[in-house]
Design a protein around this motif. Structure first.
Motif, mmCIF file in Angstrom:
data_model
loop_
_atom_site.group_PDB
_atom_site.id
_atom_site.type_symbol
_atom_site.label_atom_id
_atom_site.label_comp_id
_atom_site.label_asym_id
_atom_site.label_seq_id
_atom_site.Cartn_x
_atom_site.Cartn_y
_atom_site.Cartn_z
ATOM 1 N N CYS A 137 0.791 -1.252 0.090
ATOM 2 C CA CYS A 137 0.081 0.004 0.080
ATOM 3 C C CYS A 137 0.832 1.131 -0.111
ATOM 4 N N GLY A 138 0.367 2.397 -0.666
ATOM 5 C CA GLY A 138 1.108 3.620 -0.507
ATOM 6 C C GLY A 138 2.352 3.586 -0.631
ATOM 7 N N THR A 139 3.192 4.320 -0.001
ATOM 8 C CA THR A 139 4.555 4.349 -0.488
ATOM 9 C C THR A 139 5.309 3.020 -0.611
ATOM 10 N N ALA A 140 4.744 1.908 0.028
ATOM 11 C CA ALA A 140 5.450 0.505 -0.068
ATOM 12 C C ALA A 140 5.103 0.054 -1.494
ATOM 13 N N VAL B 188 5.394 -5.771 0.671
ATOM 14 C CA VAL B 188 6.251 -4.899 1.034
ATOM 15 C C VAL B 188 5.660 -3.960 2.076
ATOM 16 N N SER B 189 6.295 -3.881 3.301
ATOM 17 C CA SER B 189 5.432 -3.002 4.484
ATOM 18 C C SER B 189 6.659 -2.461 5.484
ATOM 19 N N GLN B 190 6.493 -1.166 5.676
ATOM 20 C CA GLN B 190 7.595 -0.611 6.636
ATOM 21 C C GLN B 190 6.911 -1.273 7.995
ATOM 22 N N SER B 191 5.609 -1.045 8.274
ATOM 23 C CA SER B 191 5.124 -1.302 9.555
ATOM 24 C C SER B 191 5.024 -2.805 10.090
ATOM 25 N N GLY B 192 4.954 -3.544 8.933
ATOM 26 C CA GLY B 192 4.450 -5.090 8.949
ATOM 27 C C GLY B 192 3.104 -5.372 9.523
ATOM 28 N N GLU B 193 2.404 -4.094 9.610
ATOM 29 C CA GLU B 193 1.098 -4.440 10.437
ATOM 30 C C GLU B 193 0.013 -4.037 9.558
ATOM 31 N N THR B 194 0.194 -3.309 8.282
ATOM 32 C CA THR B 194 -0.997 -2.890 7.444
ATOM 33 C C THR B 194 -1.790 -4.138 7.387
ATOM 34 N N ILE B 195 -3.103 -3.898 7.363
ATOM 35 C CA ILE B 195 -4.110 -4.830 7.407
ATOM 36 C C ILE B 195 -4.359 -5.268 6.127
ATOM 37 N N ALA C 242 7.806 9.630 11.461
ATOM 38 C CA ALA C 242 6.765 10.488 10.726
ATOM 39 C C ALA C 242 5.998 9.598 9.803
ATOM 40 N N VAL C 243 4.803 10.275 9.832
ATOM 41 C CA VAL C 243 3.791 9.483 9.052
ATOM 42 C C VAL C 243 4.543 9.388 7.544
ATOM 43 N N ALA C 244 4.799 10.359 7.190
ATOM 44 C CA ALA C 244 5.380 10.293 5.503
ATOM 45 C C ALA C 244 6.650 9.455 5.521
ATOM 46 N N SER C 245 6.336 8.385 4.943
ATOM 47 C CA SER C 245 7.673 7.339 4.797
ATOM 48 C C SER C 245 8.790 7.888 3.872
ATOM 49 N N THR C 246 9.718 7.887 4.473
ATOM 50 C CA THR C 246 11.183 8.179 3.586
ATOM 51 C C THR C 246 12.159 7.230 3.609
ATOM 52 N N LEU D 159 2.695 11.740 -3.872
ATOM 53 C CA LEU D 159 1.958 11.249 -2.542
ATOM 54 C C LEU D 159 2.410 12.156 -1.369
ATOM 55 N N LYS D 160 3.765 12.225 -1.419
ATOM 56 C CA LYS D 160 4.579 12.760 -0.280
ATOM 57 C C LYS D 160 4.097 14.321 -0.257
ATOM 58 N N LEU D 161 3.953 14.787 -1.519
ATOM 59 C CA LEU D 161 3.432 16.314 -1.434
ATOM 60 C C LEU D 161 2.012 16.267 -0.947
ATOM 61 N N LYS D 162 1.341 15.799 -1.343
ATOM 62 C CA LYS D 162 -0.129 15.572 -1.073
ATOM 63 C C LYS D 162 -0.489 15.437 0.510
ATOM 64 N N GLU D 163 0.279 14.277 1.003
ATOM 65 C CA GLU D 163 -0.147 13.840 2.319
ATOM 66 C C GLU D 163 0.362 15.007 3.266
ATOM 67 N N ILE D 164 1.514 15.682 3.056
ATOM 68 C CA ILE D 164 2.080 16.486 4.300
ATOM 69 C C ILE D 164 1.774 17.864 3.977
HETATM 70 O O1 M6R Z 1 3.632 0.107 6.948
HETATM 71 P P1 M6R Z 1 3.279 0.120 5.447
HETATM 72 O O2 M6R Z 1 4.448 0.164 4.645
HETATM 73 O O3 M6R Z 1 2.824 -1.129 5.135
HETATM 74 O O4 M6R Z 1 2.330 1.440 5.084
HETATM 75 C C1 M6R Z 1 1.689 1.316 3.749
HETATM 76 C C2 M6R Z 1 1.408 2.885 3.713
HETATM 77 O O5 M6R Z 1 0.268 3.088 4.604
HETATM 78 C C3 M6R Z 1 2.471 3.645 4.070
HETATM 79 O O6 M6R Z 1 3.321 3.457 2.929
HETATM 80 C C4 M6R Z 1 1.855 5.231 3.519
HETATM 81 O O7 M6R Z 1 1.543 5.364 2.279
HETATM 82 C C5 M6R Z 1 3.090 5.998 3.780
HETATM 83 N N1 M6R Z 1 3.014 6.812 5.337
HETATM 84 C C6 M6R Z 1 2.973 7.361 3.206
HETATM 85 O O8 M6R Z 1 4.209 8.207 3.326
#
Ligand code: M6R
Length: 607
Positions: free
Chosen positions: A298-301, A344-351, A395-399, A482-487
C-alpha cells in the motif's frame, strides 16, 4: 490504527504512559487518554481528551504520579467522531479498557446484550467493555475469553478490572501487542517503538492468548489456558536514534538517516561481491523457479514495488505485477504454480497487505516479505522475510523506509538475474558497486537541501501541482506526489508524460506548478517535448535532472535541481530524496505539523 500502552512498575506510571503515548502518536492522534489505578482502595480513574497527547499532559498535570497499574491510548477515529466521550479508555462497570482495532459486529452486540442505555460513547470499543463487564464474575481470563468469542473483527485490548489492583490483562486478534519486562516493571504496547527506551527484549503476544502483567512478571496463557513461555526478541534498534536529534521534525531526521539506512540494509546481502539471502533461509529455487512475481503493498511501499517491477523486467526478464493490496483479493489475481508474491511493508502491520498475503497463501503462492519492523505480523505470516534496516520510522510520511525497500528490490532483481544466468559476473559487480555508492549520492543531495527549499516557493500558494516523467521517473513521481499531498495538502498528480495530452493537460494553466523528472537518457528527448507542451500552456516548471541531460532542457538554473550523475537505473535514489525534501519544505514553510498530517496515521490496521 490507535496506540495502546500499559505499565505496572516502580516509576511514575503517569509519566511512563504519557511518554510512551507520545511515541505511539504516529498510530493516531485524534484523542488521547489514560486510566490510572491508584491502589486497593480506589477504582481506576480515567482522564481523556480530544486532541494530542500534549493536551492530555496538560489536563493531567496535577494528578497523582503513582499508581499500581495504568493503561493509555492514542486514537485514530473510526467509530464515532473525535470527541472526549469517544476517546479511550472506556469504562463499563468494573471494566476499564483501551482498544486498537475494529469490532465489526458491535451494532448486533448492542442489541443482543441490550446495551443501548448503558453506552455513553459512539464507539465499538465501549460495547466490548460492557460485554466484558457482563461476563465478569471475578475471573478476568474467563470474562476476556467469553468476550472475544463473541467479537468479530480485529482487536488488541489492555484491560483493568476494578477489583484486581496491580494487574493488567491483554488479548488480541490481528492488531498487535508486544510485552516486555523492564528493569523497573512490566509493559505492554502496540509497538516496540514505545518500549525501546525501557526494554532490551520484548515478545509478541500471540493471537487469542491472554497476558496478565503484574509486579511479579508477565504470564501468558494460550487458548487451552496452558501457560506458554514468552518468545523473546532483542531490541536491536539503536535507541540513541530515538528523538529528533536536533532536527525540527522526525521527517527531516529520517530523510537524513537514509545513507545509513541504505548502507545497513544492503551490506549484509553483498558478500564477496555477490548477492546473498542465505541468512534469511531463502532458497535459490524461490528465484529460479518462479515464473511471475506479484508485488502487494500500500501507499509508499506499493510505489517501491513499482520500481521493483521495472528492475525485475529489465534485469531478470521476469513478468512482475504490482497490486494495491486492498484491491488484490477482489480482482481474481492470476496465481499460478510458481507465482512469487512479494509483500512490502514498513510497519509489517498494514491490514490490507496482511489480508492480501493470507489470500495469496491460500491460493498457493509463496510469500516473501520486505518489512522494517522485526517480528511484526506480516513478517510472521510470510514464508520468508527480508528486513530493511531503516530503524524506527516515526514520521507518518515514509522516507527512509522507501529507499531501503527499493534497495532490497535492486538486490533481489540482481540476485534473480544472476541465478538465472542473465548477468555476467562483471555486470553484477558493476551494479553492486554502484548500489554501494548510493549513500554518498544521497549525502550530496542533502548538502544542497537549502536549494530545494527555495524551489518549493512555487508550491506555497498552489492548490494543484503536476509531476511528469517516463519509465522509472514516472514510478518515482507517484511517490513524490503522494509525499506532497499527504503532508503539505497540495493536490498533486503524477502523470506519465506521454499520457498527459490524453486529457489531463486541460488542467495546465498559467502558473500551475509542474515538476518534470528527467533522469532516463533514452527517454529524455521525448520528455523534452512534453515539457515544452506544458510550458507553452503556462506551467511554472521545476526540473529535476542530471547534468548530462540538462543542456537540452531549456529551463533556467534557478528552477533546476541537478542530481548526482549515476547510471539511469540508480537515479530513483537521489530523485526520491529531492522529492521528499520538496514535500518536507513545502509543509514546513506552510507551518504544518509535518510529522502528523491531518487524518492520517503511520500504521494502518483498518481495512
Ligand atoms: O507500513 P506500511 O509500509 O505497510 O504502510 C503502507 C502505507 O500506509 C504507507 O506507505 C503510507 O502510504 C506512507 N505513510 C506514506 O508516506
Amino acid at each position: 490504527m490507535c496506540g495502546i500502552i500499559g505499565y505496572i512498575g516502580k516509576r511514575s506510571t503517569k509519566e511512563i504512559l504519557l511518554d510512551s503515548l507520545e511515541l505511539l502518536e504516529y498510530r493516531g492522534y485524534d484523542s488521547a487518554g489514560i486510566a490510572l489505578f491508584p491502589g486497593e482502595a480506589d477504582a481506576p480513574f480515567v482522564k481523556k481528551v480530544a486532541g494530542r497527547v500534549s493536551k492530555l499532559r496538560e489536563i493531567t498535570a496535577g494528578d497523582t504520579e503513582e499508581a499500581c497499574a495504568g493503561i493509555g491510548h492514542t486514537r485514530w477515529a473510526t467509530h464515532g467522531g473525535v470527541s472526549d466521550a469517544n476517546a479511550h479508555p472506556h469504562n463499563q462497570g468494573r471494566v476499564t479498557l483501551v482498544h486498537n482495532g475494529i469490532i465489526e459486529n458491535y451494532k448486533e452486540l448492542i442489541k443482543e446484550y441490550n446495551l443501548k442505555d448503558k453506552l455513553v460513547s459512539e464507539t465499538d470499543t465501549e460495547v466490548a467493555a460492557a460485554i466484558m463487564d457482563h461476563f465478569y464474575d471475578g475471573d478476568a481470563e474467563k470474562a476476556i475469553r467469553s468476550t472475544i468469542s463473541v467479537l468479530k473483527g480485529t482487536f488488541a485490548f489492555a484491560v483493568l478490572f476494578a477489583d484486581q489492583p496491580g494487574k493488567i490483562y491483554a488479548a488480541r486478534n490481528v492488531s498487535p501487542i508486544v510485552v516486555a519486562m523492564t528493569e523497573h516493571g512490566a509493559m505492554l504496547a502496540s509497538d516496540v517503538a514505545a518500549l525501546g527506551v525501557h526494554a532490551k527484549e520484548y515478545a509478541f503476544l500471540p493471537e487469542y492468548h491472554i497476558a496478565c502483567l503484574s509486579s511479579k512478571g508477565i504470564v501468558v496463557h494460550d487458548e487451552k489456558k496452558h501457560e506458554v513461555p514468552l518468545q523473546l526478541m532483542t531490541i536491536d534498534w539503536d535507541t540513541s536514534r530515538g528523538g529528533k536529534g536536533g532536527y525540527a521534525f522526525y521527517m527531516e531526521k529520517e530523510i537524513h538517516e537514509q545513507p545509513d539506512a541504505i548502507r545497513d540494509t544492503i551490506m549484509p546481502h553483498i558478500v564477496d561481491g555477490r548477492t546473498t539471502f542465505t541468512a534469511e533461509g531463502i532458497p535459490h529455487s524461490l528465484f529460479r523457479e518462479n515464473q511471475n512475481i506479484i508485488v502487494i503493498a500500500c501507499g509508499t511501499a506499493m510505489h517501491a514495488g513499482l520500481i521493483g517491477q521495472q528492475l525485475f523486467h529489465t534485469l531478470a526478464n521476469i513478468h512482475t505485477d504490482v497490486a494495491v493490496a486492498s484491491e488484490f483479493t477482489y480482482t481474481n489475481p492470476v496465481i499460478k504454480p510458481g507465482t512469487l508474491v512479494i509483500a512490502v511493508s514498513q510497519s509489517g502491520e498494514t491490514i490490507d497487505t496482511l489480508e492480501a498475503i493470507k489470500y495469496a497463501k491460500k491460493r498457493g503462492a509463496k510469500v516473501l516479505s520486505i518489512v522494517n519492523v522485526k517480528g511484526s505480523t506480516i513478517a510472521d505470516n510470510s514464508d520468508y522475510c527480508i528486513y530493511t534496516q531503516a530503524g524506527p520510522e516515526i514520521a507518518v510520511a515514509s522516507t527512509k523506509a522507501f529507499t531501503s525497500q527499493i534497495s532490497i528490490f535492486y538486490l533481489l532483481a540482481i540476485h534473480t538475474a544472476r541465478l538465472n544466468g542473465m548477468l555476467e559476473p562483471e555486470e553484477m559487480k558493476a551494479y553492486l558497486d554502484e548500489l554501494m555508492t548510493v549513500p554518498d549520492a544521497i549525502e550530496e543531495i542533502l548538502e544542497k537541501k537549502e536549494f530545494v527549499k527555495k524551489m518549493t516557493n512555487k508550491f506555497l500558494h498552489a492548490d494543484n501541482a503536476f509531476m511528469i516523467g517516463r519509465g522509472l521517473d514516472y514510478s518515482l513521481l507517484l511517490e513524490g506526489s503522494l509525499k506532497l499531498k499527504e503532508i503539505s495538502y497540495v493536490h498533486s498528480e503524477a502523470y506519465a508524460s506521454g499520457e498527459l495530452k490524453h486529457g489531463t493537460i486541460a488542467l495546465i494553466t498559467d502558473g500551475v506548478p509542474v515538476v518534470a523528472l528527467v533522469t532516463q537518457s533514452l527517454l529524455a528527448s521525448k520528455e523534452y517535448s512534453n515539457i515544452r507542451e506544458v510550458q507553452s500552456r503556462g506551467a511554472s516548471m521545476i526540473l529535476i535532472t542530471k547534468e548530462s541531460l540538462y543542456k537540452d532542457m531549456n529551463i533556467p538554473e534557478d528552477d533546476t535541481f541537478i542530481l548526482p550523475e549515476m547510471s539511469d537505473m540508480f537515479m530513483p535514489f537521489p530523485a526520491a530524496v529531492v522529492m521528499q525534501l520538496i514535500a518536507y519544505y513545502t509543509s514546513y514553510t506552510k507551518g504544518f505539523d509535518v510529522d502528523k498530517p491531518r487524518n492520517l496515521a503511520k500504521v494502518v490496521t483498518v481495512e
